[in-house]
Design an enzyme around this catalytic site. Structure first.
Site, short mmCIF file in Angstrom:
data_model
loop_
_atom_site.label_atom_id
_atom_site.label_comp_id
_atom_site.label_asym_id
_atom_site.label_seq_id
_atom_site.Cartn_x
_atom_site.Cartn_y
_atom_site.Cartn_z
N GLY A 13 10.20 24.58 -8.45
CA GLY A 13 10.60 23.82 -7.26
C GLY A 13 10.68 22.36 -7.59
O GLY A 13 10.54 21.97 -8.75
N GLU A 15 8.60 20.16 -6.61
CA GLU A 15 7.28 19.56 -6.69
C GLU A 15 6.30 20.43 -7.46
O GLU A 15 5.36 19.94 -8.07
CB GLU A 15 6.75 19.35 -5.27
CG GLU A 15 5.49 18.60 -5.24
CD GLU A 15 4.94 18.45 -3.84
OE1 GLU A 15 4.12 17.56 -3.66
OE2 GLU A 15 5.30 19.23 -2.94
N ALA A 16 6.54 21.73 -7.41
CA ALA A 16 5.56 22.64 -7.99
C ALA A 16 6.27 23.83 -8.64
O ALA A 16 7.43 24.09 -8.35
CB ALA A 16 4.62 23.14 -6.91
N ASP A 125 7.87 18.31 5.76
CA ASP A 125 9.06 18.72 5.01
C ASP A 125 9.73 19.87 5.76
O ASP A 125 9.98 20.94 5.22
CB ASP A 125 8.68 19.15 3.59
CG ASP A 125 9.89 19.22 2.65
OD1 ASP A 125 10.98 18.74 3.05
OD2 ASP A 125 9.75 19.75 1.54
#
Lengths: 215, 338
Positions: A13, A15-16, A125
């Protein structure tokens, strides 16, 4: 029933890294906030630890607020990871492509947003890729940017982001229609007066954009 | 087809003769003269427009001579109609209208931001990029095809260019301060960074810089060195931008990223972007330094697009528009684009 591992094994993703794993025999998701090499290391570590901790806490609180979200099995800010329930369904982002009459889903999204806001949870988000439409109904995902706040501004910012996400993926009349459905759901849960204030604040936020005009 | 592009949005008066034949785009000349504000202060719109009035005829003639052409060879004239500072925009519009009337040329008002994007796409051969437009006037993440731009994220207050500029002015530097801040940031010289004292404000895909600027000013007033403040502000401001950009890349599944606008010239930002793009397998295109700032070539590049879409204005309809977001550019509404 589709086997979990036929769907994916690992997704990077923004972010992760999200991997499929097993938690005492059950299929589960491991979300690891990976090192962002572009980011200053001190800043990077503190952001990842803080967000991991807050995500786990708020995932828990979100259920108390009365919405569906993945169960947490394990969380560790030291290793920046959370292990949670594996949920399946269609992302609202994809649902809106195939089934344009998904008004119910949007209304429910608005209702869920209101339930969170009532408990002082700001999702942070709130886009159509963080909403899953499943056999259990709506499931909100990714509380990685969530925080606690009772400010009108933050509530409005939450819905403003959803509006942006709709506007960036749908043609203007459709985006408008879907967002109206979101607001209808929000109003049903939150009541007229707060919804009205939130709406006003969204307009204010939109006017803050560079070179925005009143129309 | 040959276009004379005229830019006068803010501090720069620029003119360029550019050519588009089949698919090949060539900048024949690109001349400019930049208004310099006194150290410690920003652009004064009236002073900047006076500068433009004084330099415009020399810049336009240099552009024609540089391209080895006369005005007769030009097919149409494009000018920057907005967004920008009213008094400055008016000078460019007057020059464009006068030339168009006297020499009987078609007149094309274009959007300045699309100029940055079109020039970047043409110079770097990108087809369908996500765009990060960062300058004194813009901080926006956008995507779209040539006719329909959508904004995925933007600043809620200051642009990244303003952030660096205003910090620089607080240090007593002259505008544009970006390159000076960048040099300070590179010479950390054992000073300790103050990153932990600065707010990291990202709201969804939007960023906010006003709190960052206040905290940076406070830290400087409390004794932190210019080097340590510059370094820390750059690290935080750019990390915010890249985080929002990476999220937009994930959301749109785009495989190319175009970075354009004055701040694109910052080397530290390029390094960070390269790191992020490499990790996602995204092709990164950063506008060459020479064309990162405002220039006539960007207006000519956008001119070809607007001309092709039939956005030709009669002299009396040749507008300027101080507030004109890229998601408000509508190629279906001819000439009455305002």
């Amino acid at each position: 029933m589709v086997e979990a591992n036929e769907i994916f094994t690992s997704v990077e993703g923004s972010e992760a890294r999200v991997e499929l794993c097993e938690w005492y025999g059950k299929p589960a998701i491991r979300k690891i906030r990976t090192r962002k090499k572009y980011r200053n290391e001190v800043l990077d570590r503190s952001l990842r630890a803080r967000r991991t901790k807050e995500e786990a806490e708020i995932l828990h609180l979100s259920k108390l607020a009365g919405i569906n979200s993945p169960e947490i099995y394990f969380a560790d800010p030291g290793s920046f990871e959370i292990i949670m329930e594996f949920v399946q369904g269609t992302l609202l982002k994809d649902l809106q492509k195939t089934n344009k009459g998904s008004q119910n889903a949007f209304e429910l999204a608005g209702k869920y947003a209101a339930r969170l806001h009532k408990k002082g949870i700001i999702h942070g988000d709130l886009t159509t890729k963080n909403m899953l439409w499943s056999t259990m109904g709506m499931i909100f995902l990714d509380f990685g940017l969530s925080f606690i706040s009772d400010r009108l501004e933050d509530k409005a910012e939450d819905l403003h982001l959803l509006k942006q996400a709709l506007k960036s993926t749908l043609d203007p009349p459709m985006a408008q229609k879907c967002f109206e459905a979101v607001l209808a759901g929000y109003r049903a849960e939150m009541g007229d007066s707060i919804t009205k204030s939130v709406r006003k604040q969204i307009t204010k936020i939109e006017l803050r954009g560079r070179y925005a005009t009143v129309d | 087809m040959i276009c004379l592009g005229i830019e006068s949005t803010a501090h720069t008066f620029g003119a360029s003769v550019s050519e588009l034949n089949s698919a090949s785009f060539q900048i024949r000349s690109d001349c400019k003269d930049v208004y310099k504000a006194p150290p410690g202060s920003g652009i004064h719109p009236r002073e900047a427009s006076r500068h433009h009035e004084e330099t415009c005829s020399a810049v336009v003639s240099n552009a024609l001579t540089g391209a080895n052409m006369s005005i007769e060879d030009v097919d149409f004239i494009a000018y920057s109609a907005g967004p920008g500072l009213g008094p400055c925009l008016r000078v460019g519009a007057v020059v464009a209208r006068s030339l168009a009337t006297y020499f009987k040329k078609e007149l094309v008002p274009v959007n300045h931001a699309i100029g940055h994007i079109e020039l970047g796409k043409k110079l770097l051969s990108l087809n369908d990029p996500l765009v990060l437009l960062i300058s004194g006037g813009h901080t926006v993440i956008a995507a779209g095809n040539s006719a329909d731009w959508k904004i995925f994220g933007e600043t809620l207050d200051l642009t990244v260019g303003q952030l660096l500029d205003q910090l620089g002015r607080y240090f007593g530097m002259s505008s544009p301060a970006g390159p000076k801040i960048e040099a300070k940031a590179r010479d950390l010289n054992g000073y300790k960074d103050i990153i932990q004292q600065l707010p990291y404000a990202i709201k969804g895909n939007d960023v906010s810089y006003s709190g960052l600027l206040s905290s940076a000013k406070d830290a400087y007033s409390a004794g932190a060195s210019q080097e340590s403040v510059s370094f820390s502000v750059q690290e935080v401001a750019f990390a915010l931008l890249i985080e929002a950009t990476e999220r937009a890349l994930a959301f749109t599944d785009k495989r190319e990223l175009l970075v354009t606008g004055g701040v694109a010239a910052n080397q530290r930002l390029s390094e960070m972007l390269l790191e992020m793009c490499a990790s996602r397998g995204v092709k990164l295109g950063v506008i060459p330094r020479q064309y990162s700032g405002d220039c006539g070539a960007q207006i000519a590049a956008a001119g070809f697009l607007f001309h092709e879409k039939g956005m030709i204005a009669s002299v009396q309809d040749a507008f300027i528009r101080q507030s004109w977001r890229i998601d408000q550019v509508d190629f279906r509404r001819r000439s009455s684009a305002h």
